[in-house]
Write a protein that holds these residues in place. Structure first.
Motif, mmCIF file in Angstrom:
data_model
loop_
_atom_site.group_PDB
_atom_site.id
_atom_site.type_symbol
_atom_site.label_atom_id
_atom_site.label_comp_id
_atom_site.label_asym_id
_atom_site.label_seq_id
_atom_site.Cartn_x
_atom_site.Cartn_y
_atom_site.Cartn_z
ATOM 1 N N VAL A 70 0.853 -1.189 0.000
ATOM 2 C CA VAL A 70 0.000 0.000 0.000
ATOM 3 C C VAL A 70 0.891 1.240 0.000
ATOM 4 C CG1 VAL A 70 -1.795 1.292 1.215
ATOM 5 C CG2 VAL A 70 -1.774 -1.211 1.312
ATOM 6 N N VAL A 71 0.647 2.110 -0.957
ATOM 7 C CA VAL A 71 1.398 3.370 -1.026
ATOM 8 C C VAL A 71 0.388 4.511 -1.057
ATOM 9 C CG1 VAL A 71 3.013 4.775 -2.356
ATOM 10 C CG2 VAL A 71 3.218 2.279 -2.381
ATOM 11 N N VAL A 72 0.543 5.460 -0.121
ATOM 12 C CA VAL A 72 -0.281 6.665 -0.156
ATOM 13 C C VAL A 72 0.645 7.833 -0.432
ATOM 14 C CG1 VAL A 72 -1.830 8.188 1.126
ATOM 15 C CG2 VAL A 72 -1.917 5.714 1.507
ATOM 16 N N ALA A 73 0.333 8.596 -1.480
ATOM 17 C CA ALA A 73 1.119 9.782 -1.824
ATOM 18 C C ALA A 73 0.223 11.003 -1.642
ATOM 19 C CB ALA A 73 1.609 9.696 -3.260
ATOM 20 N N LEU A 74 0.683 11.939 -0.807
ATOM 21 C CA LEU A 74 -0.147 13.081 -0.413
ATOM 22 C C LEU A 74 0.471 14.382 -0.853
ATOM 23 C CD1 LEU A 74 -0.596 12.108 3.267
ATOM 24 C CD2 LEU A 74 -2.456 12.923 1.843
ATOM 25 N N SER A 75 -0.334 15.264 -1.373
ATOM 26 C CA SER A 75 0.192 16.575 -1.738
ATOM 27 C C SER A 75 -0.730 17.683 -1.271
ATOM 28 C CB SER A 75 0.339 16.658 -3.259
ATOM 29 O OG SER A 75 0.671 17.975 -3.628
ATOM 30 N N THR A 76 -0.124 18.784 -0.838
ATOM 31 C CA THR A 76 -0.901 19.997 -0.623
ATOM 32 C C THR A 76 -0.550 21.005 -1.715
ATOM 33 O OG1 THR A 76 0.774 21.015 0.800
ATOM 34 C CG2 THR A 76 -0.899 19.654 1.887
ATOM 35 N N GLY A 77 0.101 20.526 -2.774
ATOM 36 C CA GLY A 77 0.458 21.411 -3.891
ATOM 37 C C GLY A 77 1.424 22.503 -3.476
ATOM 38 N N GLY A 78 2.171 22.273 -2.413
ATOM 39 C CA GLY A 78 3.133 23.267 -1.951
ATOM 40 C C GLY A 78 2.564 24.227 -0.915
ATOM 41 N N ALA A 79 1.266 24.135 -0.643
ATOM 42 C CA ALA A 79 0.654 25.075 0.318
ATOM 43 C C ALA A 79 1.188 24.841 1.721
ATOM 44 C CB ALA A 79 -0.865 24.914 0.305
ATOM 45 N N SER A 80 1.332 23.574 2.129
ATOM 46 C CA SER A 80 1.848 23.267 3.454
ATOM 47 C C SER A 80 2.378 21.835 3.514
ATOM 48 C CB SER A 80 0.768 23.459 4.525
ATOM 49 O OG SER A 80 1.296 23.055 5.780
ATOM 50 N N PRO A 81 3.677 21.659 3.185
ATOM 51 C CA PRO A 81 4.269 20.322 3.271
ATOM 52 C C PRO A 81 4.132 19.722 4.671
ATOM 53 C CG PRO A 81 5.752 21.816 2.113
ATOM 54 C CD PRO A 81 4.624 22.654 2.635
ATOM 55 N N LEU A 82 4.188 20.582 5.693
ATOM 56 C CA LEU A 82 4.067 20.054 7.056
ATOM 57 C C LEU A 82 2.664 19.495 7.304
ATOM 58 C CD1 LEU A 82 5.314 19.510 9.779
ATOM 59 C CD2 LEU A 82 4.851 21.878 10.439
ATOM 60 N N LEU A 83 1.656 20.136 6.727
ATOM 61 C CA LEU A 83 0.303 19.583 6.867
ATOM 62 C C LEU A 83 0.213 18.225 6.158
ATOM 63 C CD1 LEU A 83 -2.557 19.860 7.937
ATOM 64 C CD2 LEU A 83 -3.169 21.031 5.808
ATOM 65 N N ALA A 84 0.889 18.099 4.998
ATOM 66 C CA ALA A 84 0.909 16.795 4.310
ATOM 67 C C ALA A 84 1.481 15.735 5.246
ATOM 68 C CB ALA A 84 1.726 16.892 3.022
ATOM 69 N N ARG A 85 2.543 16.105 5.970
ATOM 70 C CA ARG A 85 3.141 15.166 6.938
ATOM 71 C C ARG A 85 2.155 14.806 8.039
ATOM 72 N NH1 ARG A 85 8.455 16.738 10.479
ATOM 73 N NH2 ARG A 85 7.992 15.448 12.284
ATOM 74 N N ARG A 86 1.438 15.804 8.550
ATOM 75 C CA ARG A 86 0.450 15.528 9.617
ATOM 76 C C ARG A 86 -0.661 14.600 9.110
ATOM 77 N NH1 ARG A 86 3.954 16.543 12.983
ATOM 78 N NH2 ARG A 86 4.377 18.708 13.564
ATOM 79 N N ILE A 87 -1.090 14.806 7.879
ATOM 80 C CA ILE A 87 -2.131 13.925 7.309
ATOM 81 C C ILE A 87 -1.578 12.499 7.204
ATOM 82 C CG2 ILE A 87 -3.617 13.466 5.315
ATOM 83 C CD1 ILE A 87 -3.433 16.505 4.655
ATOM 84 N N ARG A 88 -0.323 12.399 6.746
ATOM 85 C CA ARG A 88 0.314 11.074 6.644
ATOM 86 C C ARG A 88 0.321 10.379 8.010
ATOM 87 N NH1 ARG A 88 5.350 9.710 8.075
ATOM 88 N NH2 ARG A 88 6.340 11.764 7.937
ATOM 89 N N GLU A 89 0.711 11.138 9.046
ATOM 90 C CA GLU A 89 0.787 10.539 10.386
ATOM 91 C C GLU A 89 -0.602 10.076 10.843
ATOM 92 O OE1 GLU A 89 4.609 13.263 11.824
ATOM 93 O OE2 GLU A 89 2.572 13.915 12.320
ATOM 94 N N ARG A 90 -1.624 10.885 10.543
ATOM 95 C CA ARG A 90 -2.987 10.534 10.948
ATOM 96 C C ARG A 90 -3.466 9.279 10.212
ATOM 97 N NH1 ARG A 90 -7.212 13.724 12.938
ATOM 98 N NH2 ARG A 90 -5.539 14.815 14.005
ATOM 99 N N LEU A 91 -3.158 9.215 8.909
ATOM 100 C CA LEU A 91 -3.575 8.044 8.124
ATOM 101 C C LEU A 91 -2.887 6.768 8.624
ATOM 102 C CD1 LEU A 91 -3.701 9.287 4.423
ATOM 103 C CD2 LEU A 91 -5.613 8.519 5.836
ATOM 104 N N ALA A 92 -1.630 6.905 9.034
ATOM 105 C CA ALA A 92 -0.903 5.728 9.534
ATOM 106 C C ALA A 92 -1.548 5.205 10.821
ATOM 107 C CB ALA A 92 0.567 6.082 9.780
ATOM 108 N N GLU A 93 -2.065 6.128 11.642
ATOM 109 C CA GLU A 93 -2.717 5.708 12.898
ATOM 110 C C GLU A 93 -4.090 5.109 12.657
ATOM 111 O OE1 GLU A 93 -3.008 9.276 15.165
ATOM 112 O OE2 GLU A 93 -0.843 9.430 15.433
#
Ligand SMILES: C[C@@]1(CC(=O)O)C2=NC(=C\c3[nH]c(c(CCC(=O)O)c3CC(=O)O)Cc3[nH]c(c(CC(=O)O)c3CCC(=O)O)/C=C3\N/C(=C\2)[C@@H](CCC(=O)O)[C@]3(C)CC(=O)O)/[C@H]1CCC(=O)O
Ligand SMILES: NC(=O)c1ccc[n+]([C@@H]2O[C@H](COP(=O)([O-])OP(=O)(O)OC[C@H]3O[C@@H](n4cnc5c(N)ncnc54)[C@H](O)[C@@H]3O)[C@@H](O)[C@H]2O)c1
Length: 214
Positions: free
Chosen positions: A124-147
């Motif tokens: 399973v691969v999830v690739a997330l983008s905020t289109g450059g608006a907030s890379p840190l938010l992309a990271r937070r979404i990734r962390e939430r999805l992992a949980e």
């Protein structure tokens, strides 16, 4: 910015160059290696992590500044990740003229490629983008999805399903409708819940039930 088209690249088949060996270049190289790539690196200096990775993987590292004469041609994909806007722009122009796609670490919009925040759990691969608006938010979404969704249990279920898929393809090789019916019967929202929660016994029970009904 314009909407972009997400793809999964088999970087093992591509000639890739990372220019700049700071924290950002090091992260790009690590991500490429994790995906089976063997990028070349051009940078006078590198972080300790990157130097270790280069040594461990036996990657080519040109320990000098990028040069338009020697480093522009021969690549499919080029990452411009130095701390100089001018160098990144020159790298991007030269690489593009030589036919490569470019990722700019300092100006995402200026490149054909942007790197998403990536979550892997088995196949399973999830690739997330905020289109450059907030890379840190992309990271937070990734962390939430992992949980919450992309758990080790889900990874195990997907590995099991690849075996079931081979069996189903062989069993109903000429019957598309039968195969489709099997998958819609098995892969229900409830099945996803079992997988996410790591209930391997329930996953197995559902697979057995659907196989025996077929
Ligand atoms: C996903 C990830 C992948 C990776 O790099 O491997 C990635 N950035 C990550 C982390 C991260 N980057 C930054 C912070 C600090 C907080 C903040 O600034 O928000 C953090 C957080 C951290 O460090 O944890 C700073 C930053 N990033 C960019 C700029 C330049 C600019 O804004 O133009 C600056 C400001 C520099 C400055 O201010 O000087 C640009 C880009 N970064 C992108 C990808 C692309 C857009 C992806 C998207 O929007 O979703 C894009 C456009 C280009 C590209 O690199 O392809 C990785 C997440 C790893 C993970 O999942 O944990
Ligand atoms: N995309 C992202 O996620 C992200 C995050 C933070 C910062 N940034 C951007 O990326 C840039 C790089 O960030 P960093 O933290 O890695 O910077 P850094 O200063 O730690 O590293 C820069 C690297 O580029 C190398 N370099 C400098 N000139 C060069 C040249 N002419 N040829 C080849 N290599 C050269 C340096 O030796 C160094 O290794 C930042 O300036 C910022 O614009 C991007």
């Amino acid at each position: 910015m314009s909407a972009r088209y997400p793809v999964l690249l088999d970087v093992a088949r591509l000639r890739v160059l990372v220019v700049g060996g700071g924290a950002v270049g090091a992260r790009k190289v690590a991500g490429l290696v994790e995906a089976g790539g063997r990028p070349d690196v051009v940078s006078p200096e590198a972080t300790a992590e990157l130097a270790d990775l280069v040594a461990r993987e036996g990657l080519v590292w040109h320990r000098r500044p990028w040069s338009a004469e020697t480093d522009a041609a021969g690549y499919h994909l080029v990452f411009a990740a130095t701390d100089s806007v001018d160098v990144n722009a020159a790298v991007a122009d030269a690489a593009r003229s030589a036919g490569a796609m470019v990722s700019r670490a300092d100006q995402g919009d200026a490149g054909e490629v942007q790197v998403p925040s990536t979550l892997r759990e088995g196949d399973v691969v999830v690739a997330l983008s905020t289109g450059g608006a907030s890379p840190l938010l992309a990271r937070r979404i990734r962390e939430r999805l992992a949980e919450t969704v992309v758990t080790p249990g889900l990874g195990r279920a997907v590995r099991r399903l690849s075996q079931v898929r081979a069996e189903i393809q062989a069993r109903w090789a000429g019957d598309d409708a039968r195969r489709r019916a099997f998958w819609f019967d098995l892969i229900t929202p409830g099945f996803l819940d079992h997988a996410v929660r790591g209930r391997d016994d329930e996953v197995e029970r559902a697979i057995s039930r659907c196989l025996s009904q077929s």
